[in-house]
Write a protein that holds these residues in place. Structure first.
Motif, PDB file in Angstrom:
ATOM      1  N   VAL A 192      91.323  58.921  88.639  1.00 41.94           N
ATOM      2  CA  VAL A 192      92.292  57.832  88.811  1.00 41.94           C
ATOM      3  C   VAL A 192      92.731  57.308  87.448  1.00 41.94           C
ATOM      4  CG1 VAL A 192      92.554  55.432  89.608  1.00 41.94           C
ATOM      5  CG2 VAL A 192      91.551  57.151  91.124  1.00 41.94           C
ATOM      6  N   ILE A 193      91.789  57.103  86.552  1.00 40.40           N
ATOM      7  CA  ILE A 193      92.119  56.610  85.210  1.00 40.40           C
ATOM      8  C   ILE A 193      93.029  57.600  84.487  1.00 40.40           C
ATOM      9  CG2 ILE A 193      91.125  56.121  82.927  1.00 40.40           C
ATOM     10  CD1 ILE A 193      88.756  54.810  84.548  1.00 40.40           C
ATOM     11  N   GLU A 194      92.717  58.890  84.598  1.00 44.18           N
ATOM     12  CA  GLU A 194      93.570  59.907  83.964  1.00 44.18           C
ATOM     13  C   GLU A 194      94.992  59.840  84.491  1.00 44.18           C
ATOM     14  OE1 GLU A 194      90.820  63.613  82.557  1.00 44.18           O
ATOM     15  OE2 GLU A 194      91.394  63.600  84.679  1.00 44.18           O
ATOM     16  N   LYS A 195      95.120  59.757  85.812  1.00 44.27           N
ATOM     17  CA  LYS A 195      96.442  59.738  86.440  1.00 44.27           C
ATOM     18  C   LYS A 195      97.238  58.491  86.060  1.00 44.27           C
ATOM     19  CE  LYS A 195      96.411  62.107  90.450  1.00 44.27           C
ATOM     20  NZ  LYS A 195      96.175  62.309  91.858  1.00 44.27           N
ATOM     21  N   LYS A 196      96.585  57.342  86.120  1.00 48.27           N
ATOM     22  CA  LYS A 196      97.266  56.070  85.863  1.00 48.27           C
ATOM     23  C   LYS A 196      97.656  55.896  84.394  1.00 48.27           C
ATOM     24  CE  LYS A 196      96.921  54.211  90.033  1.00 48.27           C
ATOM     25  NZ  LYS A 196      98.021  53.658  90.802  1.00 48.27           N
ATOM     26  N   LEU A 197      96.833  56.426  83.474  1.00 42.73           N
ATOM     27  CA  LEU A 197      97.100  56.241  82.048  1.00 42.73           C
ATOM     28  C   LEU A 197      97.737  57.463  81.386  1.00 42.73           C
ATOM     29  CD1 LEU A 197      93.847  54.380  80.927  1.00 42.73           C
ATOM     30  CD2 LEU A 197      96.125  53.408  81.298  1.00 42.73           C
ATOM     31  N   ASN A 198      97.864  58.546  82.151  1.00 43.83           N
ATOM     32  CA  ASN A 198      98.423  59.784  81.620  1.00 43.83           C
ATOM     33  C   ASN A 198      97.645  60.256  80.379  1.00 43.83           C
ATOM     34  OD1 ASN A 198     100.166  61.983  81.647  1.00 43.83           O
ATOM     35  ND2 ASN A 198     101.584  60.988  80.234  1.00 43.83           N
ATOM     36  N   VAL A 199      96.325  60.381  80.566  1.00 43.08           N
ATOM     37  CA  VAL A 199      95.409  60.792  79.503  1.00 43.08           C
ATOM     38  C   VAL A 199      94.420  61.800  80.075  1.00 43.08           C
ATOM     39  CG1 VAL A 199      95.528  58.586  78.264  1.00 43.08           C
ATOM     40  CG2 VAL A 199      93.761  58.925  80.012  1.00 43.08           C
ATOM     41  N   ILE A 200      93.601  62.353  79.197  1.00 45.78           N
ATOM     42  CA  ILE A 200      92.432  63.122  79.609  1.00 45.78           C
ATOM     43  C   ILE A 200      91.240  62.224  79.317  1.00 45.78           C
ATOM     44  CG2 ILE A 200      91.054  65.196  79.225  1.00 45.78           C
ATOM     45  CD1 ILE A 200      93.681  66.545  78.262  1.00 45.78           C
ATOM     46  N   ALA A 201      90.295  62.170  80.235  1.00 50.18           N
ATOM     47  CA  ALA A 201      89.176  61.237  80.102  1.00 50.18           C
ATOM     48  C   ALA A 201      87.858  61.888  80.486  1.00 50.18           C
ATOM     49  CB  ALA A 201      89.429  60.016  80.992  1.00 50.18           C
ATOM     50  N   ASP A 248      97.411  49.512  88.048  1.00 49.43           N
ATOM     51  CA  ASP A 248      97.320  49.107  89.445  1.00 49.43           C
ATOM     52  C   ASP A 248      96.415  50.089  90.197  1.00 49.43           C
ATOM     53  OD1 ASP A 248      97.857  47.734  91.833  1.00 49.43           O
ATOM     54  OD2 ASP A 248      99.464  49.155  92.321  1.00 49.43           O
ATOM     55  N   ILE A 249      95.258  49.590  90.575  1.00 49.39           N
ATOM     56  CA  ILE A 249      94.325  50.388  91.375  1.00 49.39           C
ATOM     57  C   ILE A 249      93.982  49.559  92.605  1.00 49.39           C
ATOM     58  CG2 ILE A 249      92.113  51.590  91.443  1.00 49.39           C
ATOM     59  CD1 ILE A 249      92.214  51.723  88.383  1.00 49.39           C
ATOM     60  N   LYS A 250      94.283  50.086  93.754  1.00 44.15           N
ATOM     61  CA  LYS A 250      94.070  49.364  95.009  1.00 44.15           C
ATOM     62  C   LYS A 250      92.591  49.337  95.396  1.00 44.15           C
ATOM     63  CE  LYS A 250      98.654  49.551  96.437  1.00 44.15           C
ATOM     64  NZ  LYS A 250      99.276  48.917  95.316  1.00 44.15           N
ATOM     65  N   ASN A 251      92.206  48.265  96.028  1.00 38.99           N
ATOM     66  CA  ASN A 251      90.874  48.129  96.641  1.00 38.99           C
ATOM     67  C   ASN A 251      89.707  48.334  95.675  1.00 38.99           C
ATOM     68  OD1 ASN A 251      92.135  47.757  99.205  1.00 38.99           O
ATOM     69  ND2 ASN A 251      92.377  49.979  99.341  1.00 38.99           N
ATOM     70  N   ILE A 252      89.794  47.730  94.475  1.00 35.56           N
ATOM     71  CA  ILE A 252      88.655  47.887  93.557  1.00 35.56           C
ATOM     72  C   ILE A 252      87.582  46.821  93.794  1.00 35.56           C
ATOM     73  CG2 ILE A 252      89.985  49.095  91.793  1.00 35.56           C
ATOM     74  CD1 ILE A 252      89.812  46.551  90.066  1.00 35.56           C
ATOM     75  N   GLY A 253      87.872  45.881  94.693  1.00 32.90           N
ATOM     76  CA  GLY A 253      86.862  44.874  95.030  1.00 32.90           C
ATOM     77  C   GLY A 253      86.429  44.101  93.800  1.00 32.90           C
ATOM     78  N   GLU A 254      85.107  43.987  93.609  1.00 37.35           N
ATOM     79  CA  GLU A 254      84.563  43.240  92.472  1.00 37.35           C
ATOM     80  C   GLU A 254      84.454  44.082  91.197  1.00 37.35           C
ATOM     81  OE1 GLU A 254      81.249  40.399  93.286  1.00 37.35           O
ATOM     82  OE2 GLU A 254      81.168  41.533  95.173  1.00 37.35           O
ATOM     83  N   ASP A 255      84.719  45.374  91.306  1.00 43.07           N
ATOM     84  CA  ASP A 255      84.624  46.236  90.130  1.00 43.07           C
ATOM     85  C   ASP A 255      85.608  45.756  89.062  1.00 43.07           C
ATOM     86  OD1 ASP A 255      82.784  47.671  91.562  1.00 43.07           O
ATOM     87  OD2 ASP A 255      84.047  49.432  91.836  1.00 43.07           O
ATOM     88  N   LYS A 274      86.527  52.775  92.980  1.00 41.99           N
ATOM     89  CA  LYS A 274      87.857  53.401  92.886  1.00 41.99           C
ATOM     90  C   LYS A 274      88.212  53.671  91.429  1.00 41.99           C
ATOM     91  CE  LYS A 274      88.665  52.826  97.292  1.00 41.99           C
ATOM     92  NZ  LYS A 274      88.438  53.909  98.201  1.00 41.99           N
ATOM     93  N   LEU A 275      87.377  53.200  90.497  1.00 44.88           N
ATOM     94  CA  LEU A 275      87.614  53.374  89.058  1.00 44.88           C
ATOM     95  C   LEU A 275      87.035  54.715  88.606  1.00 44.88           C
ATOM     96  CD1 LEU A 275      86.647  49.766  87.882  1.00 44.88           C
ATOM     97  CD2 LEU A 275      88.957  50.714  88.120  1.00 44.88           C
ATOM     98  N   THR A 276      87.589  55.778  89.144  1.00 37.00           N
ATOM     99  CA  THR A 276      87.089  57.113  88.831  1.00 37.00           C
ATOM    100  C   THR A 276      87.817  57.712  87.637  1.00 37.00           C
ATOM    101  OG1 THR A 276      88.676  58.217  90.269  1.00 37.00           O
ATOM    102  CG2 THR A 276      86.577  57.535  91.289  1.00 37.00           C
ATOM    103  N   ASN A 277      87.199  58.714  87.075  1.00 43.78           N
ATOM    104  CA  ASN A 277      87.791  59.440  85.956  1.00 43.78           C
ATOM    105  C   ASN A 277      89.185  59.952  86.321  1.00 43.78           C
ATOM    106  OD1 ASN A 277      86.526  60.208  83.324  1.00 43.78           O
ATOM    107  ND2 ASN A 277      87.345  62.199  83.903  1.00 43.78           N
TER     108      ASN A 277
END
Length: 173
Positions: free
Chosen positions: A147-156, A114-121, A142-145
């Motif tokens: 955010v992805i790390e936080k949401k997936l609990n990974v290092i990216a 769930d990432i808010k306000n990603i528009g057409e991305d 909003k699809l930043t490194n």
């Protein structure tokens, strides 16, 4: 001897974690890696080794910490893994400037976040890669490194299409 593509996360960004590429190449040669090349200043490496990926990652991480005093994530990929990532890109590559690959340190458990306000991305999570199609542009997405790390609990670490494609070309020479 296998060829590997290595990504270092978060070096030479905004004056932090500075590593000159010539010094990095010397360090990797001292570790007995073969045919060491770097591409641009953001921690992209091609090298050859008989060692396993985990050993390569650990040796590079330890050597960078010893030489430069900071610890950074090191991602090690084989040519087949890199080709698979490129070949599995699920969106149009018509506009290469909005295409990116976010490489993860482990396979993601989720396929949607769930990432808010990603528009057409757009994004697609597939194992240890998140495919990005940032129609709004990388400066606005909003699809930043982070955010992805936080949401997936990974290092990216993320690379654009041009860099991802060029690294494969260099690795296959």
């Amino acid at each position: 001897m296998k060829t590997f593509i290595i990504l270092l996360r978060g070096i030479n960004v905004s004056g932090k974690n500075k590593i000159p590429m010539a010094t990095l190449r010397d360090l990797l040669n001292d570790l007995q890696f073969k045919n060491v090349q770097t591409y641009i200043q953001s921690g992209n490496i091609i090298l050859e080794s008989d060692k396993k990926k985990e050993v390569i990652s650990k040796e590079i991480t330890t050597s960078i910490k010893t030489k430069f005093g900071f610890e950074i994530p090191v991602f090690v990929k084989t040519i087949p893994e890199w080709e698979k990532a490129l070949n599995n890109y699920p969106f149009s590559i018509e506009n290469e400037k909005i295409v990116a690959f976010c490489f993860l340190d482990k396979s993601a458990k989720e396929t949607r976040i769930d990432i808010k306000n990603i528009g057409e991305d757009q994004y697609k999570i597939e194992n240890d890669v998140v495919y990005l199609n940032c129609i709004s542009g990388f400066g606005k997405t909003k699809l930043t490194n982070n955010v992805i790390e936080k949401k997936l609990n990974v290092i990216a670490t993320t690379r654009n299409f041009k860099t991802t494609k060029k690294l494969l070309e260099l690795a296959k020479k």
